[in-house]
Design an enzyme around this catalytic site. Structure first.
Site, mmCIF file in Angstrom:
data_model
loop_
_atom_site.group_PDB
_atom_site.id
_atom_site.type_symbol
_atom_site.label_atom_id
_atom_site.label_comp_id
_atom_site.label_asym_id
_atom_site.label_seq_id
_atom_site.Cartn_x
_atom_site.Cartn_y
_atom_site.Cartn_z
ATOM 1 N N GLU A 341 -7.224 0.903 7.275
ATOM 2 C CA GLU A 341 -5.780 1.099 7.437
ATOM 3 C C GLU A 341 -5.353 2.449 6.884
ATOM 4 O O GLU A 341 -4.558 3.167 7.477
ATOM 5 C CB GLU A 341 -5.006 -0.026 6.729
ATOM 6 C CG GLU A 341 -3.494 -0.004 6.966
ATOM 7 C CD GLU A 341 -2.695 0.837 5.969
ATOM 8 O OE1 GLU A 341 -1.514 1.084 6.224
ATOM 9 O OE2 GLU A 341 -3.254 1.273 4.940
ATOM 10 N N ASP A 369 1.271 -6.040 2.929
ATOM 11 C CA ASP A 369 0.725 -4.742 2.483
ATOM 12 C C ASP A 369 1.773 -3.959 1.703
ATOM 13 O O ASP A 369 2.106 -2.826 2.044
ATOM 14 C CB ASP A 369 0.240 -3.933 3.704
ATOM 15 C CG ASP A 369 -0.402 -2.604 3.288
ATOM 16 O OD1 ASP A 369 -0.836 -2.489 2.122
ATOM 17 O OD2 ASP A 369 -0.462 -1.688 4.129
ATOM 18 N N HIS A 440 -1.854 4.380 -4.523
ATOM 19 C CA HIS A 440 -2.836 5.443 -4.253
ATOM 20 C C HIS A 440 -3.214 6.260 -5.504
ATOM 21 O O HIS A 440 -3.537 7.440 -5.384
ATOM 22 C CB HIS A 440 -2.327 6.401 -3.165
ATOM 23 C CG HIS A 440 -2.125 5.742 -1.828
ATOM 24 N ND1 HIS A 440 -1.687 6.421 -0.718
ATOM 25 C CD2 HIS A 440 -2.303 4.459 -1.415
ATOM 26 C CE1 HIS A 440 -1.599 5.590 0.307
ATOM 27 N NE2 HIS A 440 -1.962 4.382 -0.090
HETATM 28 ZN ZN LIG Z 1 -1.889 -0.524 2.159
#
Ligand SMILES: [Zn+2]
Length: 482
Positions: A341, A369, A440
């Site tokens: 993804e 998500d 992230h």
């Molecule tokens: Zn994600």
């Protein structure tokens, strides 16, 4: 225990009351649908009670982050994640477990380092952006030019940028819906192309994040075929503040801020990854599919707990809890753990290609998500004429703190292309106030997930899945189908 039963009876009573109130404005045909859906609601309430005693979603994300950890598409970690997912589906008793091959481009981060050379020598915390090329082996050294947006970069004099390092310094605000992400993320995705058009040697961005830590936020970036490729990195928000302040601390405008960047990322070529899929086959309507999903890959610096280990735990647990509470579902429950993804929905597009002839069988699709914050809203992309039919379900969700939102959602990232094929979708909006503090970064780890929050997610997903798998409610086709 007794108290819990009392609460359960009370909530059933309230649901019936609310459902009958909600029914009044609808026509007779819809009222019949609502009555017929009552057994489905009973299943939803049954699974709700079981889910509220279960920590399964947390156990699953713990297992994934501890036993696999980082799993960037095509890496060794990704391969171990695929094996983990197959084993976990089997361990949970799914009656069909299979994989779909997905070709992915593997990228390796390598070493990354940034330092201000003058006038105020010090180190900055930097991460390469996903897909970036490397700097020369000894790094590159140049003057920094700062812009507050892509627009101001594009409208600047090329002569002031040529040969320099562009610093894109746009702040991201914090809010529950995470709505500022979409405004700031173009810096990350398109910054290298826009800076290269102006003749820059490299680009660094203020991290797309809402924290004030020294963790930089990575994420995918893009090059364009006809524009020179330049190295791209993100510095932490704290370092962006520091670098920004250096511009005011300069003794004169002639005193350049010189930065040295060394990033040794590399493209590691094509690899095979997999969408991993587990199903509980429908007993009465096996061809009618409830598709719930998350993505299996993650970035490489954290353990991918919030993004998207949480989603993996939520949807696997929801399906398993439904099976435990209601037995074999009438419709098929399909849990899809998408590959790759993060590097561009690669597994999701492969899923559409592989299943193009059977997409019409999907009753609805959804993806979790957005971390593990509590769900506060259900948005749908249902056929408008029947959208309000499951009023009893909507009322039950209201009591979980989930209000009914719009009917214009495209669902989560990996299901966002499905409405174009007529597939209905839903989106369960989560509290994302702190999601972009960790997103992230190396700091995306299990300790950021509150067990009670992920359990609320698990329960809401399980209730909807149970309801939809046990009813005849059919929201096909999605509105505005191409
Ligand atoms: Zn994600």
């Amino acid at each position: 225990m007794r108290q819990k039963i009392g609460v359960a009876i009370l909530s059933i009573g309230l649901v019936i009351l609310l459902a009958s109130c909600a029914k009044t404005p609808y026509n007779a045909q819809n009222a019949i649908v609502n009555t017929a859906s009552t057994p489905a609601l009973a299943h939803a309430l049954n699974v709700k009670e079981n889910s509220q005693k279960s920590g399964l979603s947390y156990q699953i994300v713990k297992s994934l982050t501890v036993e696999v950890g980082p799993r960037i598409a095509g890496s060794q970690g990704d391969k171990r994640a695929v094996a983990w997912a197959e084993a976990k589906f089997n361990e949970l008793g799914f009656d069909k477990v299979y994989k779909q091959a997905v070709r992915v481009r593997n990228w390796e981060r390598g070493f990354a380092d940034a330092k201000v050379v003058s006038p105020f020598p010090q180190v900055l915390a930097i991460s390469a952006l996903g897909g970036s090329i490397a700097t020369p082996e000894k790094g590159l050294e140049a003057k920094v030019v700062m812009f507050d947006s892509l627009d101001s970069l594009a409208s600047a004099e090329k002569a002031t940028i040529e040969g320099n390092i562009v610093f894109l310094n746009t702040r991201m605000e914090r809010d529950r819906a995470g709505s500022f992400y979409g405004q700031v993320v173009p810096n990350r995705v398109n910054g290298a192309v826009e800076a290269a058009k102006q003749g820059a040697q490299a680009v660094i961005i203020r991290s797309v994040g809402t924290d004030n830590s020294r963790f930089a936020h990575t994420g995918i970036m893009r090059y364009a075929d006809d524009i020179e490729k330049i190295p791209a990195g993100a510095i932490s928000t704290a370092d962006a503040d520091n670098l920004e302040a250096m511009f005011s601390a300069q003794k004169s405008a002639q005193q350049d801020i010189i930065l040295n960047i060394n990033m040794q990322a590399k493209d590691a070529g094509w690899q095979t990854s997999y969408n991993v899929i587990g199903e509980f086959t429908g007993s009465e309507k096996p061809d009618e599919v409830i598709l719930i999903s998350a993505h299996l890959d993650s970035w490489d610096e954290g353990t991918g707990a919030l993004d998207d280990g949480a989603g993996v735990g939520i949807v696997m647990a929801a399906a398993k809890l439904v099976k435990e509470a209601v037995g074999q579902p009438k419709r098929t429950i399909r849990v899809v753990l998408y590959a790759a993804e993060e590097i561009g929905l690669v597994g999701a597009y492969q899923y559409v290609r592989t299943n193009k002839n059977t997409l019409g069988n999907i009753i609805f699709a959804a993806e979790s998500d957005f971390g593990a914050g509590q769900i506060y809203q259900l948005d749908t992309g249902f056929a408008a004429a029947v959208r309000n039919d499951p009023a009893d379900l909507y009322s039950a969700l209201n009591m979980m703190g989930v209000k009914l939102g719009n009917n214009t959602t495209k669902g989560g990232p990996d299901v966002s292309m499905l409405p174009n094929y007529g597939v209905p979708v839903i989106a369960l909006k989560q509290d994302g106030t702190y999601y972009f503090d960790y997103h992230h970064t190396p700091n995306d780890t299990l300790d950021k997930i509150k067990p009670e929050d992920i359990q609320q997610n698990q329960t809401v997903w399980a209730m909807i899945t149970a309801y939809m798998a046990m009813s005849d409610f059919d929201p096909r086709p999605a509105p505005n189908t191409k």
